[in-house]
Scaffold this motif. Structure first.
Motif: not given
Length: 193
Positions: A98-108, A110-111, A113-121, A163-168
């Protein structure tokens, strides 16, 4: 004579991390950062560079805080598989919680900025590499200790778990209830039997 900073750069970076983690890169403006950090725009630029530089520094800080914890969990002496199982279950519990639904900063990142930001990727890939290495080491130890069936490839299992953990983490952004992530985690863990 140079002026001394009237704010704590370390605390300001932590506040920026929290804000970016809550809102994401695009939804966070410089005005938001100035307000949250409580420092002047000029001081923010002088200390951290622009918004993108600050975001990358916040992402690096997040990795510095999270990676050692995962490595420590997976490298404890004794049987290795219980630590791997505990990590997977912890990620599932966090996704179901029930914690705030922020997910993981790294995974966020990736979703978003990853496709268009090489430094973030690059930063995302570094974080994932750390986790994959820690998982691989634990699973190699498990195999050497006879905890893992001989026909299991520790490297392939570590990649699958990564991959599974990032999907979680992505699923954890939504309120899917506790059953989905926990059931999925238990099914994945059967691959270690």
């Amino acid at each position: 004579m140079a002026r001394t900073k009237e704010f704590d750069p370390d605390a300001a970076l932590q506040s920026a991390l929290e804000l970016f983690w809550e809102r994401g890169y695009e939804a966070t403006s410089m005005a938001d950062l100035v307000e949250r950090l409580g420092i002047a725009r000029a001081s923010l630029y002088a200390t951290f560079g622009g918004k993108h530089d600050l975001y990358l520094k916040a992402l690096a800080r997040y990795g510095e805080q999270r990676n050692p914890r995962i490595v420590a969990e997976l490298s404890q002496p004794g049987p290795a598989l219980p630590a791997v199982r505990a990590l997977v279950r912890r990620f599932a519990d966090e996704a179901a919680g029930d914690t705030p639904r922020r997910g993981c900063f790294v995974t966020n990142t990736a979703v978003e900025l990853g496709p268009r930001d090489t430094a973030a990727a690059r930063r995302v890939e570094e974080a994932w590499h750390h986790m994959e290495t820690a998982l691989t080491s634990a699973l190699i130890r498990a195999a050497a200790q006879g905890e893992l069936p001989g026909d299991r490839d520790p490297v392939a299992l570590a990649r699958m778990l990564l991959v599974f953990l990032q999907g979680l983490r992505v699923v954890g952004r939504l309120d899917t209830g506790p059953t989905l992530p926990r059931d999925a985690a238990e099914q994945v863990l059967t691959l270690l039997d």
